[in-house]
Scaffold this motif. Structure first.
Motif, PDB file in Angstrom:
ATOM      1  N   ASP A   1       0.810  -1.216   0.000  1.00  0.00           N
ATOM      2  CA  ASP A   1       0.000   0.000   0.000  1.00  0.00           C
ATOM      3  C   ASP A   1       0.843   1.265   0.000  1.00  0.00           C
ATOM      4  OD1 ASP A   1      -2.480  -1.001  -0.249  1.00  0.00           O
ATOM      5  OD2 ASP A   1      -2.986  -0.924   1.852  1.00  0.00           O
ATOM      6  N   HIS A   2       2.165   1.155  -0.128  1.00  0.00           N
ATOM      7  CA  HIS A   2       3.035   2.326  -0.206  1.00  0.00           C
ATOM      8  C   HIS A   2       2.905   3.233   1.014  1.00  0.00           C
ATOM      9  CE1 HIS A   2       4.437   1.526  -4.241  1.00  0.00           C
ATOM     10  NE2 HIS A   2       3.209   1.291  -4.603  1.00  0.00           N
ATOM     11  N   LYS A   3       2.619   2.666   2.182  1.00  0.00           N
ATOM     12  CA  LYS A   3       2.541   3.470   3.395  1.00  0.00           C
ATOM     13  C   LYS A   3       3.383   2.828   4.488  1.00  0.00           C
ATOM     14  CE  LYS A   3      -2.045   5.468   2.573  1.00  0.00           C
ATOM     15  NZ  LYS A   3      -1.603   6.859   2.432  1.00  0.00           N
ATOM     16  N   ILE A   4       3.977   3.680   5.319  1.00  0.00           N
ATOM     17  CA  ILE A   4       4.714   3.187   6.462  1.00  0.00           C
ATOM     18  C   ILE A   4       4.253   3.938   7.706  1.00  0.00           C
ATOM     19  CG2 ILE A   4       6.782   2.346   5.298  1.00  0.00           C
ATOM     20  CD1 ILE A   4       8.085   5.001   5.705  1.00  0.00           C
ATOM     21  N   PHE A   5       4.135   3.203   8.783  1.00  0.00           N
ATOM     22  CA  PHE A   5       3.746   3.795  10.055  1.00  0.00           C
ATOM     23  C   PHE A   5       5.005   4.013  10.878  1.00  0.00           C
ATOM     24  CE2 PHE A   5       2.667   3.393  14.559  1.00  0.00           C
ATOM     25  CZ  PHE A   5       1.689   4.358  14.679  1.00  0.00           C
ATOM     26  N   VAL A   6       5.192   5.234  11.372  1.00  0.00           N
ATOM     27  CA  VAL A   6       6.384   5.570  12.145  1.00  0.00           C
ATOM     28  C   VAL A   6       5.961   6.217  13.460  1.00  0.00           C
ATOM     29  CG1 VAL A   6       8.492   6.963  12.229  1.00  0.00           C
ATOM     30  CG2 VAL A   6       7.784   5.901  10.081  1.00  0.00           C
ATOM     31  N   LYS A   7       6.556   5.737  14.540  1.00  0.00           N
ATOM     32  CA  LYS A   7       6.329   6.341  15.848  1.00  0.00           C
ATOM     33  C   LYS A   7       7.663   6.773  16.410  1.00  0.00           C
ATOM     34  CE  LYS A   7       4.317   5.644  20.398  1.00  0.00           C
ATOM     35  NZ  LYS A   7       3.728   4.691  21.362  1.00  0.00           N
ATOM     36  N   ASP A   8       7.791   8.075  16.700  1.00  0.00           N
ATOM     37  CA  ASP A   8       9.017   8.627  17.276  1.00  0.00           C
ATOM     38  C   ASP A   8       8.624   9.385  18.534  1.00  0.00           C
ATOM     39  OD1 ASP A   8      11.608   9.407  17.694  1.00  0.00           O
ATOM     40  OD2 ASP A   8      11.640  10.924  16.132  1.00  0.00           O
ATOM     41  N   ASN A   9       8.992   8.837  19.697  1.00  0.00           N
ATOM     42  CA  ASN A   9       8.543   9.371  20.990  1.00  0.00           C
ATOM     43  C   ASN A   9       7.013   9.361  21.039  1.00  0.00           C
ATOM     44  OD1 ASN A   9      11.198   9.814  21.959  1.00  0.00           O
ATOM     45  ND2 ASN A   9      11.329  11.697  20.734  1.00  0.00           N
TER      46      ASN A   9
ATOM     47  N   LYS B   1      11.545  14.890  10.433  1.00  0.00           N
ATOM     48  CA  LYS B   1      12.699  13.986  10.388  1.00  0.00           C
ATOM     49  C   LYS B   1      12.599  12.958  11.529  1.00  0.00           C
ATOM     50  CE  LYS B   1      15.671  17.740   8.696  1.00  0.00           C
ATOM     51  NZ  LYS B   1      16.901  18.524   8.978  1.00  0.00           N
ATOM     52  N   PRO B   2      11.530  12.172  11.569  1.00  0.00           N
ATOM     53  CA  PRO B   2      11.411  11.204  12.667  1.00  0.00           C
ATOM     54  C   PRO B   2      12.472  10.108  12.571  1.00  0.00           C
ATOM     55  CG  PRO B   2       9.734  10.801  11.014  1.00  0.00           C
ATOM     56  CD  PRO B   2      10.403  12.085  10.631  1.00  0.00           C
ATOM     57  N   MET B   3      12.788   9.537  13.718  1.00  0.00           N
ATOM     58  CA  MET B   3      13.771   8.474  13.789  1.00  0.00           C
ATOM     59  C   MET B   3      13.081   7.115  13.697  1.00  0.00           C
ATOM     60  SD  MET B   3      17.120   8.269  14.185  1.00  0.00           S
ATOM     61  CE  MET B   3      17.655   9.683  15.137  1.00  0.00           C
ATOM     62  N   VAL B   4      13.698   6.216  12.937  1.00  0.00           N
ATOM     63  CA  VAL B   4      13.248   4.821  12.855  1.00  0.00           C
ATOM     64  C   VAL B   4      14.304   3.970  13.543  1.00  0.00           C
ATOM     65  CG1 VAL B   4      12.724   2.885  11.321  1.00  0.00           C
ATOM     66  CG2 VAL B   4      12.014   5.190  10.704  1.00  0.00           C
ATOM     67  N   TYR B   5      13.888   3.178  14.504  1.00  0.00           N
ATOM     68  CA  TYR B   5      14.861   2.458  15.318  1.00  0.00           C
ATOM     69  C   TYR B   5      15.211   1.101  14.705  1.00  0.00           C
ATOM     70  CZ  TYR B   5      14.004   6.307  18.393  1.00  0.00           C
ATOM     71  OH  TYR B   5      13.901   7.582  18.884  1.00  0.00           O
ATOM     72  N   ARG B   6      15.776   1.196  13.511  1.00  0.00           N
ATOM     73  CA  ARG B   6      16.308   0.031  12.822  1.00  0.00           C
ATOM     74  C   ARG B   6      17.359   0.523  11.829  1.00  0.00           C
ATOM     75  NH1 ARG B   6      11.868  -3.237  10.189  1.00  0.00           N
ATOM     76  NH2 ARG B   6      10.745  -2.684  12.070  1.00  0.00           N
TER      77      ARG B   6
END
Length: 235
Positions: free
Chosen positions: A128-136, A165-170
């Protein structure tokens, strides 16, 4: 294409029923089973599944709680005995919402949706060309088209899109495996760029290239990747 599938279900009987429903599909590879949110989170980080068959009520939380804790959300088919969470599920971009007891016909319809979408996108696991990102405490559901580039930050990386500019922890290497290869390109050890966001390309020396992105960032292309980039951009 193999679709790595994780079953998250606290009932052993329901786990076995889902395994039976998966068996006719050679494309579905079940990489694990989890009975709790904590077990599921550990397996998701370890196995990097493409698909979750996800129950809503778990002993230590809900399926929604699990999704909130993930940095990168796989495709989700909810499996539950309760119909009142359907709207909430589809607001989370769920592929389907299956009510127990799940019939073979209904399961087949859900997998047909998954197969159709996977074929229409890419074999990388990004659906679906979407990514979910959680930063803090901040969350984003990002359309992959909006991402300019991914920048390595040690064992993590930053996603650059809009003003954010959220961080992805990988690590960047894991992120690379889930991106559409015709759109995103690894230009050096620190950057994966969206080719559509390149504003200008300048040559230097005999083989060097510098890319200017549409936010004004200049990014060097390593010698190792220069020829591959030229090939990717050529007619």
């Amino acid at each position: 294409m193999k679709i790595k599938t994780l079953i998250v279900e606290d009932s052993r009987l329901a786990q076995n029923e889902l395994l039976t429903l998966c068996e006719p599909y050679s494309s579905l590879t079940v990489v694990g089973k989890a009975k709790t949110l904590a077990e599921a989170k550990t397996l998701i980080i370890k196995q990097q599944p493409d698909l979750l068959l996800l129950d809503i009520n778990l002993p230590d939380g809900t399926g929604f709680d699990l999704l909130d804790q993930l940095q990168w959300v796989p495709q989700v088919i909810f499996t539950t005995a309760y119909d009142e969470f359907a709207i909430q599920a589809f607001e989370r971009n769920a592929l389907d919402y299956l009510l127990k007891p799940i019939s073979e016909q209904r399961f087949n319809q859900a997998i047909e949706k998954l197969t159709a979408q996977s074929t229409a996108t890419t074999p990388t696991g990004l659906i679906d060309h979407k990514i979910f990102v959680k930063d803090n405490d901040r969350c984003w559901l990002i359309d992959i088209q909006q991402v300019r580039y991914f920048q390595s930050q040690g064992n993590h990386c930053q996603i650059h899109f809009g003003e954010h500019k959220p961080m992805v922890y990988r690590p960047l290497t894991q992120v690379e495996q889930r991106l559409p290869p015709k759109q995103f390109f690894r230009v050096n050890r620190s950057y994966i760029i969206n080719i559509n966001c390149v504003k200008h390309i300048e040559a230097y020396g005999h083989t060097g290239l510098v890319l200017t992105m549409d936010d004004g960032e200049d990014i060097d292309v390593s010698r190792r990747h220069t020829s591959h980039l030229k090939q990717a951009l050529s007619l």
